[in-house]
Motif scaffolding. Structure first.
Motif, PDB file in Angstrom:
ATOM      1  N   GLY A  69       0.679  -1.628  -0.114  1.00 38.49           N
ATOM      2  CA  GLY A  69       0.286   0.435  -0.091  1.00 38.49           C
ATOM      3  C   GLY A  69       0.765   1.592  -0.392  1.00 38.49           C
ATOM      4  N   ASN A  70       2.086   1.054  -0.513  1.00 38.39           N
ATOM      5  CA  ASN A  70       2.885   2.321   0.263  1.00 38.39           C
ATOM      6  C   ASN A  70       2.405   3.312  -1.633  1.00 38.39           C
ATOM      7  N   CYS A  71       2.457   3.034  -2.142  1.00 37.85           N
ATOM      8  CA  CYS A  71       2.553   3.683  -3.746  1.00 37.85           C
ATOM      9  C   CYS A  71       0.555   4.610  -3.659  1.00 37.85           C
ATOM     10  N   VAL A  72      -0.128   3.302  -2.341  1.00 37.46           N
ATOM     11  CA  VAL A  72      -1.527   4.597  -2.119  1.00 37.46           C
ATOM     12  C   VAL A  72      -1.592   5.526  -1.307  1.00 37.46           C
ATOM     13  N   LEU A  73      -0.333   5.066  -0.087  1.00 32.98           N
ATOM     14  CA  LEU A  73      -0.101   6.475   0.623  1.00 32.98           C
ATOM     15  C   LEU A  73       0.587   7.912  -0.282  1.00 32.98           C
ATOM     16  N   GLU A  74       1.475   7.098  -1.286  1.00 33.47           N
ATOM     17  CA  GLU A  74       2.529   8.661  -1.778  1.00 33.47           C
ATOM     18  C   GLU A  74       1.327   9.151  -2.915  1.00 33.47           C
ATOM     19  N   ALA A  75       0.523   8.542  -3.668  1.00 34.31           N
ATOM     20  CA  ALA A  75       0.031   9.098  -5.308  1.00 34.31           C
ATOM     21  C   ALA A  75      -1.900   8.377  -4.995  1.00 34.31           C
ATOM     22  N   MET A  76      -2.742   8.665  -3.915  1.00 35.10           N
ATOM     23  CA  MET A  76      -3.559   8.616  -3.768  1.00 35.10           C
ATOM     24  C   MET A  76      -4.149   9.019  -4.963  1.00 35.10           C
ATOM     25  N   ASP A  77      -4.169   9.445  -5.994  1.00 35.15           N
ATOM     26  CA  ASP A  77      -5.061   9.534  -7.257  1.00 35.15           C
ATOM     27  C   ASP A  77      -4.470   8.718  -7.909  1.00 35.15           C
ATOM     28  N   LEU A  78      -3.066   8.421  -8.588  1.00 33.16           N
ATOM     29  CA  LEU A  78      -3.440   7.105  -9.096  1.00 33.16           C
ATOM     30  C   LEU A  78      -3.457   6.184  -9.181  1.00 33.16           C
ATOM     31  N   PHE A  79      -3.184   5.529  -7.423  1.00 38.48           N
ATOM     32  CA  PHE A  79      -3.811   4.289  -7.201  1.00 38.48           C
ATOM     33  C   PHE A  79      -4.554   4.002  -5.893  1.00 38.48           C
TER      34      PHE A  79
END
Length: 65
Positions: free
Chosen positions: A14-24
């Protein structure tokens, strides 16, 4: 920019969601990453995509320029 992922290697951290919730996002059933916008146009979203790829512990996010 084009964002692709290798779902077979995703560990659902879930690191990607935490960094870029508009993208992932993550699938509800297993937490595997889902790309919401695979071709972001703004510089801000492109920077967020690069950061998300950098913090992915499984290195499943591929950024093509």
């Amino acid at each position: 920019m084009k964002i692709t992922i290798d779902e077979s290697r995703c560990i659902a951290a879930g690191n990607c969601v935490l960094e870029a919730m508009d993208l992932f996002d993550q699938r509800d059933e297993d937490g595997i990453v889902v790309v919401l916008d695979d071709s972001p146009e703004s510089a801000e979203l492109q920077a967020a995509a690069r950061k998300a790829a950098a913090v992915c512990p499984a290195n499943v996010i591929v950024i093509s320029e």
